[in-house]
Design a protein around this motif. Structure first.
Motif, PDB file in Angstrom:
ATOM      1  N   PRO A 268      43.645  48.716  19.264  1.00 26.30           N
ATOM      2  CA  PRO A 268      43.897  48.970  20.691  1.00 26.30           C
ATOM      3  C   PRO A 268      42.889  49.931  21.307  1.00 26.30           C
ATOM      4  N   ASN A 269      42.381  50.863  20.504  1.00 28.60           N
ATOM      5  CA  ASN A 269      41.381  51.828  20.965  1.00 28.60           C
ATOM      6  C   ASN A 269      40.137  51.659  20.111  1.00 28.60           C
ATOM      7  N   SER A 270      39.182  50.865  20.579  1.00 21.59           N
ATOM      8  CA  SER A 270      38.029  50.491  19.766  1.00 21.59           C
ATOM      9  C   SER A 270      36.954  51.570  19.784  1.00 21.59           C
ATOM     10  N   PRO A 271      36.267  51.817  18.653  1.00 23.33           N
ATOM     11  CA  PRO A 271      35.187  52.797  18.625  1.00 23.33           C
ATOM     12  C   PRO A 271      34.005  52.378  19.490  1.00 23.33           C
ATOM     13  N   LYS A 272      33.194  53.362  19.840  1.00 21.69           N
ATOM     14  CA  LYS A 272      31.973  53.093  20.600  1.00 21.69           C
ATOM     15  C   LYS A 272      30.978  52.327  19.727  1.00 21.69           C
ATOM     16  N   ARG A 273      30.084  51.612  20.388  1.00 19.08           N
ATOM     17  CA  ARG A 273      29.091  50.826  19.659  1.00 19.08           C
ATOM     18  C   ARG A 273      28.257  51.708  18.738  1.00 19.08           C
ATOM     19  N   ALA A 274      27.863  52.894  19.191  1.00 15.14           N
ATOM     20  CA  ALA A 274      27.044  53.784  18.370  1.00 15.14           C
ATOM     21  C   ALA A 274      27.768  54.179  17.089  1.00 15.14           C
ATOM     22  N   SER A 275      29.082  54.355  17.149  1.00 14.44           N
ATOM     23  CA  SER A 275      29.858  54.702  15.954  1.00 14.44           C
ATOM     24  C   SER A 275      29.914  53.526  14.988  1.00 14.44           C
ATOM     25  N   LEU A 276      30.030  52.317  15.524  1.00 15.81           N
ATOM     26  CA  LEU A 276      30.011  51.131  14.675  1.00 15.81           C
ATOM     27  C   LEU A 276      28.678  51.035  13.930  1.00 15.81           C
ATOM     28  N   GLN A 277      27.606  51.236  14.643  1.00 16.01           N
ATOM     29  CA  GLN A 277      26.273  51.120  14.044  1.00 16.01           C
ATOM     30  C   GLN A 277      26.031  52.199  12.997  1.00 16.01           C
ATOM     31  N   GLN A 278      26.288  53.447  13.356  1.00 13.19           N
ATOM     32  CA  GLN A 278      26.020  54.541  12.436  1.00 13.19           C
ATOM     33  C   GLN A 278      26.968  54.528  11.254  1.00 13.19           C
ATOM     34  N   GLY A 279      28.212  54.107  11.498  1.00  8.61           N
ATOM     35  CA  GLY A 279      29.171  54.025  10.406  1.00  8.61           C
ATOM     36  C   GLY A 279      28.751  53.040   9.329  1.00  8.61           C
ATOM     37  N   ILE A 280      28.204  51.910   9.728  1.00  8.84           N
ATOM     38  CA  ILE A 280      27.714  50.939   8.748  1.00  8.84           C
ATOM     39  C   ILE A 280      26.539  51.519   7.975  1.00  8.84           C
ATOM     40  N   ALA A 281      25.663  52.221   8.650  1.00  8.90           N
ATOM     41  CA  ALA A 281      24.490  52.796   7.994  1.00  8.90           C
ATOM     42  C   ALA A 281      24.877  53.891   7.002  1.00  8.90           C
ATOM     43  N   ASN A 282      25.932  54.638   7.301  1.00  2.00           N
ATOM     44  CA  ASN A 282      26.290  55.794   6.481  1.00  2.00           C
ATOM     45  C   ASN A 282      27.138  55.451   5.259  1.00  2.00           C
ATOM     46  N   ALA A 283      27.808  54.323   5.268  1.00  2.36           N
ATOM     47  CA  ALA A 283      28.847  54.040   4.266  1.00  2.36           C
ATOM     48  C   ALA A 283      28.272  53.930   2.849  1.00  2.36           C
ATOM     49  N   THR A 284      28.972  54.552   1.913  1.00  4.61           N
ATOM     50  CA  THR A 284      28.657  54.423   0.493  1.00  4.61           C
ATOM     51  C   THR A 284      29.956  54.276  -0.291  1.00  4.61           C
ATOM     52  N   VAL A 285      29.860  53.698  -1.473  1.00  5.35           N
ATOM     53  CA  VAL A 285      31.016  53.582  -2.371  1.00  5.35           C
ATOM     54  C   VAL A 285      30.486  53.443  -3.795  1.00  5.35           C
ATOM     55  N   SER A 286      31.100  54.151  -4.723  1.00  2.95           N
ATOM     56  CA  SER A 286      30.624  54.152  -6.105  1.00  2.95           C
ATOM     57  C   SER A 286      30.899  52.819  -6.789  1.00  2.95           C
ATOM     58  N   GLY A 287      30.029  52.489  -7.749  1.00  2.40           N
ATOM     59  CA  GLY A 287      30.275  51.360  -8.635  1.00  2.40           C
ATOM     60  C   GLY A 287      29.876  50.015  -8.102  1.00  2.40           C
ATOM     61  N   ARG A 288      29.245  49.978  -6.940  1.00  3.36           N
ATOM     62  CA  ARG A 288      28.792  48.701  -6.378  1.00  3.36           C
ATOM     63  C   ARG A 288      27.274  48.672  -6.410  1.00  3.36           C
ATOM     64  N   LEU A 289      26.728  48.000  -7.438  1.00  2.00           N
ATOM     65  CA  LEU A 289      25.275  47.941  -7.631  1.00  2.00           C
ATOM     66  C   LEU A 289      24.666  49.330  -7.507  1.00  2.00           C
ATOM     67  N   GLN A 290      25.275  50.250  -8.216  1.00  2.00           N
ATOM     68  CA  GLN A 290      24.857  51.654  -8.184  1.00  2.00           C
ATOM     69  C   GLN A 290      23.874  51.922  -9.321  1.00  2.00           C
ATOM     70  N   ASN A 291      22.753  52.554  -9.003  1.00  2.00           N
ATOM     71  CA  ASN A 291      21.786  52.930 -10.021  1.00  2.00           C
ATOM     72  C   ASN A 291      22.186  54.264 -10.638  1.00  2.00           C
ATOM     73  N   VAL A 292      22.204  54.314 -11.963  1.00  2.00           N
ATOM     74  CA  VAL A 292      22.677  55.483 -12.697  1.00  2.00           C
ATOM     75  C   VAL A 292      21.634  55.880 -13.731  1.00  2.00           C
ATOM     76  N   ALA A 293      21.382  57.172 -13.833  1.00  2.00           N
ATOM     77  CA  ALA A 293      20.507  57.694 -14.887  1.00  2.00           C
ATOM     78  C   ALA A 293      21.360  57.929 -16.126  1.00  2.00           C
ATOM     79  N   PHE A 294      21.114  57.148 -17.166  1.00  2.18           N
ATOM     80  CA  PHE A 294      21.899  57.221 -18.401  1.00  2.18           C
ATOM     81  C   PHE A 294      20.970  57.550 -19.564  1.00  2.18           C
ATOM     82  N   GLU A 295      21.102  58.753 -20.079  1.00  5.23           N
ATOM     83  CA  GLU A 295      20.305  59.205 -21.220  1.00  5.23           C
ATOM     84  C   GLU A 295      18.819  58.933 -21.007  1.00  5.23           C
ATOM     85  N   GLY A 296      18.353  59.263 -19.806  1.00  4.08           N
ATOM     86  CA  GLY A 296      16.934  59.144 -19.484  1.00  4.08           C
ATOM     87  C   GLY A 296      16.487  57.768 -19.041  1.00  4.08           C
ATOM     88  N   HIS A 297      17.409  56.841 -18.902  1.00  5.77           N
ATOM     89  CA  HIS A 297      17.065  55.486 -18.493  1.00  5.77           C
ATOM     90  C   HIS A 297      17.850  55.114 -17.237  1.00  5.77           C
TER      91      HIS A 297
END
Length: 421
Positions: A268-297
């Protein structure tokens, strides 16, 4: 004086209260919720169901809300390293003390009613969200939808990311039956955003019967992507705008982002376009094609655990070719379609390292070998007793231009993240 339990002690307690880890149905949790006063978790609620893409979609929604400076809470499952990951307020995991307080309130209210681990967690999220006076609560469905504990709450917008084969023992043997269960999160005359290009008729039929406005990907909203561009276009009839590429890497993440935008615009109360754009750019979540340094590799981890998710992993591997080989460390739960996962990646993986997972849904190595014996993808496969042994062997036998991907379960990814931390 009564000494309060620690969070770890409470988690051990709630695992043992109900004889089953999964006992679908709303009667028990509804009764306890009523005893707690039935607090509304937020002014607006978005419920996110689906076979795959739920966690990423929640992350996009949460990030957009933060850019709009709304007070927002997100409830997700399962967790990777800490139970606290499941409940976030203003982007931060809730504290142990707050969880302990919520569990104490729930335990006092339930009397002799046995609640599952997930039901305890869901009620804790609802209580903590209500205490925080949120503008928006985002609830990720744990299993299915119709009988899931999160469906206790009437949402303002429902989301069904995808419908595919998973949890057939609980949800049904085909997409139509599974779709009917996931469609249970819809509410009469409320919008539902559908991420499938071709949703099952069970989903569309329920929306029609309820008078729920179905907002469909590539029917009511669209994405346009140009090769090598630093943005994509979100489009609906009469409106379009550019959106930055998400940090989340898989090609399917643009669809998840588009679904999140559609869901936020349906409020009912939609965010501004700028918030939609920046929110997509900022989003992160662990475990989804995440690069990890494991024992030097450097290795890549992903929670892909069913054939549809494996297909998306395959699409990412092909979209990002490397000079060397793809080496897979795969460990999946015994109740998953592991052969179907291997089918989707058989042509992408040059070397397989397989291991069992512990716990009641895991199995011993001989049973794993028997279950996957003779699969076409596994000529020359190496078997290991656990995930970390498999990762170390993959590293030892790989060349510098090879890529190592660990996937198959949240537990597989958690083992690597725990060892790497």
């Amino acid at each position: 004086m009564m000494v309060s339990k620690t969070l770890d002690e409470w988690l051990t307690t709630i695992e043992a209260i109900h004889p089953k880890s999964i006992d679908m149905g709303l009667e028990r949790i509804r009764a306890v919720y009523a005893a707690l006063g039935s607090p509304r978790p937020a002014r607006y609620v978005i419920t996110v169901a689906g076979t795959n893409g739920k966690g990423s979609t929640v992350a996009f929604l949460e990030s957009i809300a933060q850019c709009e400076t709304w007070r927002v809470g997100a409830y997700t499952s399962p967790h990777l390293l800490r139970f606290n990951e499941r409940i976030r307020i203003q982007g931060s995991e809730v504290a142990d003390a707050d969880l302990v307080s919520a569990f104490e309130r729930i335990d006092a209210a339930r009397g002799t009613t046995p609640l599952t681990y997930f039901e305890f967690a869901t009620l804790a999220a609802l209580l903590l969200f209500a205490d925080a006076k949120l503008a928006l609560a985002i609830l990720e469905v744990g299993l299915g939808g119709r009988l899931d504990a999160t469906n206790l709450i009437d949402s303002d917008v429902a989301v069904i990311t995808t419908v595919d084969l998973d949890h057939q023992d609980y949800l049904g043997a085909d997409r139509e039956l599974i779709g009917a269960e996931k469609a249970g999160v819809m509410r009469a005359w409320k919008p539902v955003v559908l991420g499938d290009e071709d949703p099952p008729s069970s989903v569309l039929g329920r929306a029609y019967r309820l008078g729920a406005s179905a907002i469909r990907y590539r029917c009511d909203f669209f994405v346009d992507v140009e090769p090598a561009a630093d943005h994509w276009i979100w489009r609906e009839p009469g409106t379009q705008f550019a959106v930055p590429m998400p940090q989340l890497q898989a090609p399917v993440q643009i669809r998840n982002a588009a679904v999140a935008i559609a869901a936020m615009r349906a409020l009912p109360n939609s965010p501004k376009r700028a918030s939609l754009q920046q929110g997509i750019a900022n989003a992160t979540v662990s475990g989804r094609l995440q690069n990890v340094a494991f024992e030097g590799h450097s290795i890549t981890v992903d929670v892909a655990h069913n054939p549809q998710a494996a297909g998306e992993l395959s699409a990412w591997l092909r979209a990002h070719p490397i000079p060397g080989r793809n080496v897979a460390v795969f460990a999946g739960l015994a109740d998953k379609d592991r052969a179907g996962v291997l089918d989707r990646l058989a042509d992408d993986i040059a070397q397989w390292e397989l291991a069992p997972l512990p716990g009641p849904r895991g199995e011993a190595l001989p049973q794993l070998q028997q279950a996957l014996s003779g699969h076409r993808a596994l000529s020359g496969v190496c078997w290991h007793s656990d995930v970390l042994s498999a990762v170390r062997h993959a590293i030892a036998t790989s060349k510098t231009d090879d890529r190592i991907v660990v996937f198959g379960s949240f537990l597989s990814v958690a083992a690597v993240l725990q060892a790497a931390s």
